[in-house]
Design an enzyme around this catalytic site. Structure first.
Site, PDB file in Angstrom:
ATOM      1  N   LYS A  69      80.306  44.353  20.737  1.00 36.15           N
ATOM      2  CA  LYS A  69      81.065  45.495  20.221  1.00 36.15           C
ATOM      3  C   LYS A  69      82.160  45.045  19.264  1.00 36.15           C
ATOM      4  O   LYS A  69      82.719  45.848  18.536  1.00 36.15           O
ATOM      5  CB  LYS A  69      81.614  46.367  21.336  1.00 36.15           C
ATOM      6  CG  LYS A  69      82.474  45.690  22.355  1.00 36.15           C
ATOM      7  CD  LYS A  69      82.780  46.668  23.493  1.00 36.15           C
ATOM      8  CE  LYS A  69      82.691  46.017  24.844  1.00 36.15           C
ATOM      9  NZ  LYS A  69      82.474  46.927  25.937  1.00 36.15           N
TER      10      LYS A  69
ATOM     11  N   LYS B   8      75.440  36.826  19.524  1.00 33.12           N
ATOM     12  CA  LYS B   8      75.235  37.876  20.510  1.00 33.12           C
ATOM     13  C   LYS B   8      75.511  39.259  19.923  1.00 33.12           C
ATOM     14  O   LYS B   8      76.448  39.407  19.142  1.00 33.12           O
ATOM     15  CB  LYS B   8      76.227  37.631  21.661  1.00 33.12           C
ATOM     16  CG  LYS B   8      75.681  37.890  23.025  1.00 33.12           C
ATOM     17  CD  LYS B   8      76.704  37.533  24.076  1.00 33.12           C
ATOM     18  CE  LYS B   8      77.752  38.606  24.222  1.00 33.12           C
ATOM     19  NZ  LYS B   8      78.507  38.563  25.476  1.00 33.12           N
TER      20      LYS B   8
ATOM     21  N   LYS C 298      88.218  34.053  23.611  1.00 35.08           N
ATOM     22  CA  LYS C 298      88.969  35.286  23.357  1.00 35.08           C
ATOM     23  C   LYS C 298      90.382  35.020  22.873  1.00 35.08           C
ATOM     24  O   LYS C 298      90.931  35.792  22.086  1.00 35.08           O
ATOM     25  CB  LYS C 298      89.010  36.166  24.620  1.00 35.08           C
ATOM     26  CG  LYS C 298      87.682  36.833  24.905  1.00 35.08           C
ATOM     27  CD  LYS C 298      87.855  38.073  25.779  1.00 35.08           C
ATOM     28  CE  LYS C 298      86.536  38.803  25.940  1.00 35.08           C
ATOM     29  NZ  LYS C 298      86.554  39.823  26.982  1.00 35.08           N
TER      30      LYS C 298
HETATM   31  P1  AMP Z   1      81.152  43.549  27.951  1.00 35.70           P
HETATM   32  O1  AMP Z   1      80.808  44.659  27.031  1.00 35.70           O
HETATM   33  O2  AMP Z   1      81.288  42.230  27.252  1.00 35.70           O
HETATM   34  O3  AMP Z   1      82.242  43.885  28.919  1.00 35.70           O
HETATM   35  O4  AMP Z   1      79.851  43.357  28.856  1.00 35.70           O
HETATM   36  C1  AMP Z   1      79.407  44.254  29.846  1.00 35.70           C
HETATM   37  C2  AMP Z   1      78.121  43.702  30.431  1.00 35.70           C
HETATM   38  O5  AMP Z   1      77.091  43.662  29.421  1.00 35.70           O
HETATM   39  C3  AMP Z   1      78.248  42.261  30.942  1.00 35.70           C
HETATM   40  O6  AMP Z   1      77.463  42.100  32.122  1.00 35.70           O
HETATM   41  C4  AMP Z   1      77.697  41.437  29.825  1.00 35.70           C
HETATM   42  O7  AMP Z   1      77.189  40.208  30.265  1.00 35.70           O
HETATM   43  C5  AMP Z   1      76.584  42.345  29.271  1.00 35.70           C
HETATM   44  N1  AMP Z   1      76.363  42.084  27.827  1.00 35.70           N
HETATM   45  C6  AMP Z   1      77.263  42.224  26.825  1.00 35.70           C
HETATM   46  N2  AMP Z   1      76.706  41.926  25.622  1.00 35.70           N
HETATM   47  C7  AMP Z   1      75.412  41.580  25.863  1.00 35.70           C
HETATM   48  C8  AMP Z   1      74.310  41.154  25.043  1.00 35.70           C
HETATM   49  N3  AMP Z   1      74.424  41.038  23.717  1.00 35.70           N
HETATM   50  N4  AMP Z   1      73.137  40.888  25.649  1.00 35.70           N
HETATM   51  C9  AMP Z   1      73.016  41.006  26.989  1.00 35.70           C
HETATM   52  N5  AMP Z   1      73.993  41.393  27.830  1.00 35.70           N
HETATM   53  C10 AMP Z   1      75.186  41.680  27.290  1.00 35.70           C
END
Ligand code: AMP
Ligand code: TRP
Length: 333
Positions: free
Chosen positions: A201, A198, A114
């Site tokens: 967003k 991955k 990040k």
């Molecule tokens: P974040 O949006 O990065 O804060 O992630 C929120 C939750 O969603 C966390 O538990 C991440 O590990 C999960 N997550 C985010 N992106 C993915 C993805 N592409 N596949 C699976 N889990 C995800």
């Protein structure tokens, strides 16, 4: 065995299919097991580790809360709240930052990703972010933390902090070292444009992800344009080697239909992608559209969402402030 579950999601804009399959769907399953006590937090203090627009942040906190509720989280069964309403998180985080070691934080790969090339310009908050996450978890004596694979290292750090605190202050089992709950299957949903990246967003391409707020037409269009290869669908798992895009789409289908990858492969073996994509788009619409219309409905009533968060915060505060009080007592404050 009864479990105490804690997890958090950052309110940083559009939640997508990866968040749903990798995290929120699992939150709902855990909540619906009567043996579990679940706490789900909109981690707004984590969001401000990178610059946020104040208006947008407020909107995103409500949107993430609405997505929780629309996906099936029930504020009567689980505690749902936003982190900044419970000051014990910040206070606990400061104390734990005096337990955590620089060397431990220096190993965190998410910070390196990040912060990018110019580490000197990253906020200090971004660097100590995993300590705030440890406070989130440890203040509630959470035994299990459902997260995506990318958060495993942060969980390990929470365990290290708990163990060092207990050891330093001769207070065995006072802080509970939490276990990660990482889904075995489909733990990582990949970009629709690149099966090795991955779904995220922060990807500049809208076509790379399906947002929980997408309309039916947008979902159909994105799946139609999703990257595939020229071979027919596989007849067995071995034939998926080096076909990350095919594997990802089959994985999404399996997860949303609650069946194994092998069952999905059997269902579509030998068929062409256009046939499969049609079925997949219909399934995604079936599962996501009700969530997206519920989100939109909930977002028309800010007072309802704010009430859910305030009520949740009161319950969370009772637990977390007591724990901070005991932490302070132990360390001599
Ligand atoms: P974040 O949006 O990065 O804060 O992630 C929120 C939750 O969603 C966390 O538990 C991440 O590990 C999960 N997550 C985010 N992106 C993915 C993805 N592409 N596949 C699976 N889990 C995800
Ligand atoms: N760091 C997590 C993420 O980016 C969010 C988070 C903050 C969290 N605090 C937590 C997850 C506590 C689980 C438990 O996804």
């Amino acid at each position: 065995m009864s479990k105490k579950i804690f997890s958090g999601v950052q309110p940083t804009g559009n939640l997508h299919l990866g968040n749903y399959i990798g995290a929120i769907k699992n939150f709902v399953n855990l909540q619906n097991d009567k043996n579990n006590f679940c706490i789900y937090c909109v981690v707004d203090l984590h969001a401000i580790t990178v610059k946020q627009n104040p208006e947008e942040l407020k909107k995103n906190i409500r949107e993430t809360t609405a997505a929780f509720i629309a996906s099936g989280l029930d504020y009567k069964k689980s505690i749902i709240f936003n982190q900044s309403l419970v000051s014990a998180h910040s206070e606990g985080s400061w104390i734990l930052s005096c337990i955590a070691r620089m060397g431990w934080l220096n190993r965190m790969t998410q910070f390196k990703e990040k912060a990018g090339k110019d580490k000197e310009k990253a906020s200090v908050g971004l660097y100590i972010y995993p300590i705030l996450m440890a406070a989130d978890i440890l203040l509630y004596d959470a035994t299990h933390v459902p997260v995506g694979e990318d958060q495993k290292q942060h969980l390990e750090l929470s365990r290290d902090i708990a163990n060092k605190f207990n050891l330093d202050f001769n207070s065995k089992n006072f802080l509970i070292a939490p276990e990660p709950l990482i889904q075995k299957n489909f733990a990582r949903i990949m970009s629709l444009k690149d099966g090795n990246k991955k779904m995220s967003k922060s990807d500049p391409s809208e076509l790379s992800r399906i947002n929980l707020s997408d309309t039916k037409d947008e979902i159909f269009n994105k799946i139609k344009k999703a990257k595939t290869d020229t071979q027919p669908l596989p007849e067995n798992v071995n034939q998926l080697a080096d076909r990350s895009e095919a594997e990802n789409l089959l994985g999404i289908y399996s997860s949303l239909s609650d069946q194994s990858l092998i069952q999905t492969i059997n269902e579509f073996s030998g068929k062409n992608f256009s046939y499969f994509k049609e079925k997949l788009a219909n399934l995604v619409v079936d599962k996501i559209s009700p969530i997206s219309s519920e989100i939109n409905k909930l977002l028309k009533d800010n007072k309802f969402i704010d009430d859910v968060l305030n009520e949740g915060a009161q319950k969370a505060n009772e637990i977390a402030s007591k724990k901070v009080k005991n932490i302070k007592k132990i360390i001599g404050l």
